[in-house]
Design an enzyme around this catalytic site. Structure first.
Site, PDB file in Angstrom:
ATOM      1  N   HIS A 295       2.876  -1.044  -1.948  1.00  0.00           N
ATOM      2  CA  HIS A 295       2.458  -0.226  -0.813  1.00  0.00           C
ATOM      3  C   HIS A 295       1.029  -0.510  -0.381  1.00  0.00           C
ATOM      4  O   HIS A 295       0.551   0.023   0.627  1.00  0.00           O
ATOM      5  CB  HIS A 295       2.621   1.250  -1.204  1.00  0.00           C
ATOM      6  CG  HIS A 295       2.676   2.179  -0.049  1.00  0.00           C
ATOM      7  ND1 HIS A 295       1.840   3.250   0.095  1.00  0.00           N
ATOM      8  CD2 HIS A 295       3.466   2.194   1.041  1.00  0.00           C
ATOM      9  CE1 HIS A 295       2.113   3.897   1.217  1.00  0.00           C
ATOM     10  NE2 HIS A 295       3.093   3.264   1.803  1.00  0.00           N
ATOM     11  N   LYS A 297      -2.201  -2.072   1.273  1.00  0.00           N
ATOM     12  CA  LYS A 297      -2.432  -2.680   2.585  1.00  0.00           C
ATOM     13  C   LYS A 297      -3.868  -3.193   2.601  1.00  0.00           C
ATOM     14  O   LYS A 297      -4.816  -2.412   2.662  1.00  0.00           O
ATOM     15  CB  LYS A 297      -2.183  -1.653   3.684  1.00  0.00           C
ATOM     16  CG  LYS A 297      -0.716  -1.217   3.733  1.00  0.00           C
ATOM     17  CD  LYS A 297      -0.517   0.070   4.489  1.00  0.00           C
ATOM     18  CE  LYS A 297       0.952   0.407   4.555  1.00  0.00           C
ATOM     19  NZ  LYS A 297       1.543   0.649   3.214  1.00  0.00           N
ATOM     20  N   HIS A 523      -0.354   8.253  10.115  1.00  0.00           N
ATOM     21  CA  HIS A 523       0.138   7.426   9.018  1.00  0.00           C
ATOM     22  C   HIS A 523      -0.999   7.166   8.044  1.00  0.00           C
ATOM     23  O   HIS A 523      -0.818   6.585   6.978  1.00  0.00           O
ATOM     24  CB  HIS A 523       0.716   6.120   9.556  1.00  0.00           C
ATOM     25  CG  HIS A 523       1.435   5.330   8.515  1.00  0.00           C
ATOM     26  ND1 HIS A 523       0.928   4.184   7.961  1.00  0.00           N
ATOM     27  CD2 HIS A 523       2.625   5.533   7.904  1.00  0.00           C
ATOM     28  CE1 HIS A 523       1.772   3.706   7.062  1.00  0.00           C
ATOM     29  NE2 HIS A 523       2.799   4.511   7.003  1.00  0.00           N
ATOM     30  N   LYS A 525      -3.819   8.216   5.246  1.00  0.00           N
ATOM     31  CA  LYS A 525      -3.820   9.120   4.101  1.00  0.00           C
ATOM     32  C   LYS A 525      -5.269   9.340   3.678  1.00  0.00           C
ATOM     33  O   LYS A 525      -5.988   8.373   3.402  1.00  0.00           O
ATOM     34  CB  LYS A 525      -3.055   8.555   2.903  1.00  0.00           C
ATOM     35  CG  LYS A 525      -1.559   8.370   3.158  1.00  0.00           C
ATOM     36  CD  LYS A 525      -1.268   7.019   3.732  1.00  0.00           C
ATOM     37  CE  LYS A 525       0.232   6.783   3.816  1.00  0.00           C
ATOM     38  NZ  LYS A 525       0.588   5.848   4.882  1.00  0.00           N
TER      39      LYS A 525
END
Length: 637
Positions: A295, A297, A523, A525
């Site tokens: 996950h 990025k 999107h 966090k």
């Protein structure tokens, strides 16, 4: 069990399986690569375009659970269980989420009216990426258009293979995306906040002032920031054709390494996407624990002038850079060290260089060897943030503090200070996916994760301050720029939600007037500790990690080991690294024209608590009583 609210009454079939660990297998987490491409041809109009969502399977749910409308005569059936884990798992490969045109004269809220004939050219899109606590935290983003955040396979005819070039750019059809205005992209170095180097992504459709100081992927990869020689893209979901188009023409043939977590069929599809591009190579992240995802990025950019790191929250697909709120940290330009410099040269006070090398080393990937050496040869001493990563594994002893939320706890213990009346300083968490928290808050949220978030220095106090969790409501999604399709990147399933109704008392609306992004669904966090009047921050974190045990890790064996399922990455800001005691909160973030010592929090403080009428967005039930901003309703089927 039945659930009822203003959106209808739903019955969940019973199951003996009460497993709290819903994550899907990583091999099923991503959409076919050939479905992530862009095209300029016209297609269906956005108001009536159908799109298919192939969410990742939610490991929290046993296969026997189904969500179905209470009235058996209703022709519209609910979607099979969708998983919630890493930014949008693909639950049930055959499930389709279709925006349907709203008709005010529908005789039943479950009658979605006439559905548009399925168009093969837009099938196979998954719209989210999820971070399921027990499952996977990348919501059904394994979609080609979307995100977040794949499910168990069903017996069904194999879809026709379609050439990559023929895929539309969006699950909503070819005309869904509107072109950015001529002055959308910067032609000179944009105004950047050199103090914190924290930026929001540009959002199409906002007033220009709300994008002044924000960054688009085209700008990040442009010659404005360096003459690119090579790059690495770490991510969860890729549209390779679209991604390469974001590089300027003069850099488009430069080598690109893609670091991903796909396996088996998903990996084959990803490799198929890259067939036309000889400059693209791959590195597969090892996922040895079930339901883990890659996950993280991150971009590594090697220039003729030096080297740069970008840590972000967006997938490499157009939908993530279009009308969503996203964030990123961009490093300074790191210059090459003089020949013969010692191994310890170029380290920052935050030990960022050491931690980045340790994170990359955790991949145990030969493809990253040259990049590890390049980082060693550069000067990272200007870095003022701490790196917080997650890598899959079970860790004992001092290794427990290397990754996940225990790494955050260690840094907050060592680099922050106790604050008077700290029990009144609320903890704020904001995310786009939610995993299984357990039957009550003591199971993980309060018993483990909140203890990390409330750590301040070496204080022995363990206060229980307020906790505010920011997650969009149904109305937030419905009135957003994207309308209901924005919910494809918010993969909170009804199956998970009904097991943790206690969690919803913590929920607060997504409101972001301070950045002009109230209607750009998050999107991003972020996690932070704010003063009682919300004008100061004790620390701030931007990360890929959603609210899930898969992302942050969970203690096991009487707290003697921690188990982490997924790869995640973020950066932590603490005031001491900036010679400050706290961060002042910036009231008006845009337009950003000069550096400021105030911190640009991406949403409004204080957060607004859900009213009695507000419901958290759940992506696998229909919303038919009111149309969204595009005149559609939401009918998973």
């Amino acid at each position: 069990m039945s659930l009822e609210n203003q959106h209808g009454k739903w019955t969940l079939s019973s199951s003996d399986d009460d497993n709290d660990d819903p994550r899907p297998s990583a091999s099923n987490n991503n959409p076919p690569p050939d479905q992530h491409t862009s095209s300029d041809s016209n297609h269906n109009s956005p108001k009536i375009a159908s799109y298919f969502h192939q969410p990742k399977h939610d490991p929290d749910l046993p296969p026997s659970i189904e969500v179905k409308p209470e009235p058996k005569s209703d022709p519209v059936t609910a979607a099979p269980p969708l998983s919630i884990g890493s930014e949008a798992r693909q639950a049930s490969q055959a499930s389709q989420l279709k925006p349907v045109k709203y008709e005010s004269n529908q005789s039943s809220p479950f009658l979605a009216g006439k559905r548009k004939k399925v168009d093969d050219s837009i099938s196979g899109w998954a719209l989210s990426e999820s971070d399921d606590d027990d499952d996977d935290d990348d919501k059904a983003k394994g979609q080609s258009s979307g995100q977040k955040d794949p499910p168990p396979k069903r017996l069904s005819p194999k879809p026709k293979k379609v050439k990559v070039e023929e895929r539309p750019p969006s699950p909503h059809g070819r005309t869904y995306y509107i072109d950015e205005p001529d002055d959308f992209f910067e032609t000179s170095v944009p105004p950047v906040n050199d103090t914190y180097r924290f930026y929001l992504n540009k959002v199409t459709g906002l007033e220009k002032r709300y994008n002044t100081g924000a960054l688009h992927i085209k700008e990040i990869l442009s010659p404005l920031f360096g003459t690119l020689k090579e790059s690495v893209q770490f991510n969860y979901c890729f549209d390779i054709a679209w991604m390469l188009q974001q590089y300027p023409p003069e850099f488009r043939d430069r080598p690109v390494l893609i670091v991903h977590g796909d396996k088996r069929e998903a990996k084959a599809r990803l490799l198929q996407q890259a067939q036309p591009y000889s400059q693209v190579r791959f590195c597969q992240a090892k996922l040895d624990i079930a339901f883990g995802t890659h996950h993280t990025k991150m971009m590594l950019l090697w220039y003729e002038e030096g080297f740069r790191v970008v840590i972000l929250t967006s997938n490499m697909i157009r939908a993530d850079w279009y009308q969503k709120t996203q964030g990123l940290w961009m490093s300074p330009l790191y210059l090459r060290l003089p020949e013969g410099s010692p191994e310890t040269a170029g380290e920052s006070p935050t030990l960022f260089k050491r931690d980045l090398l340790e994170y990359l080393g955790a991949y145990r990937a030969p493809e990253l060897t040259d990049w590890i050496q390049r980082i060693r040869e550069h000067d990272l001493s200007e870095t003022r943030v701490y790196l917080i990563g997650s890598t899959p594994g079970r860790y004992l002893g001092s290794d427990m503090e290397r990754w996940g939320h225990l790494r955050l706890r260690k840094l907050l213990h060592d680099h922050t200070r106790p604050i008077p009346n700290e029990e009144k300083w609320p903890v704020i968490g904001q995310f786009s996916s939610i995993g299984s928290m357990g039957l009550d808050k003591t199971k993980w949220l309060a018993g483990e994760f909140q203890r990390t978030l409330t750590t301040l220095g070496k204080s022995s106090l363990r206060p229980d301050p307020p906790m505010h969790l920011v997650y969009p409501s149904v109305d937030d999604v419905r009135t957003s720029l994207e309308g209901y399709p924005a919910g494809g990147s918010l993969p909170y399933s009804i199956q998970t939600a009904q097991k943790q109704l206690w969690l919803h008392s913590y929920f607060h609306r997504w409101q972001a007037e301070t950045t002009g992004r109230s209607h750009a669904m998050p999107h991003i966090k972020t996690y932070m500790r704010a003063s009682p009047d919300f004008t100061q921050l004790a620390w701030f974190l931007v990360t890929s990690a959603n609210l899930s045990k898969a992302a942050w890790g969970a203690l096991e064996k009487n707290n003697t080991q921690v188990m982490v399922r997924s790869y995640e990455l973020g950066v932590l800001y603490v005031p001491s690294a900036f010679s400050m005691s706290t961060f002042p909160v910036q009231m008006d973030v845009f337009p950003a024209t000069t550096s400021s010592t105030s911190f640009p929090v991406p949403f409004d403080l204080p957060p607004k608590r859900y009213s009695s009428k507000d419901q958290p967005w759940m992506w696998n039930i229909p919303y038919t009583q009111a149309p969204d901003t595009h005149g559609n309703i939401w009918v998973p089927s």
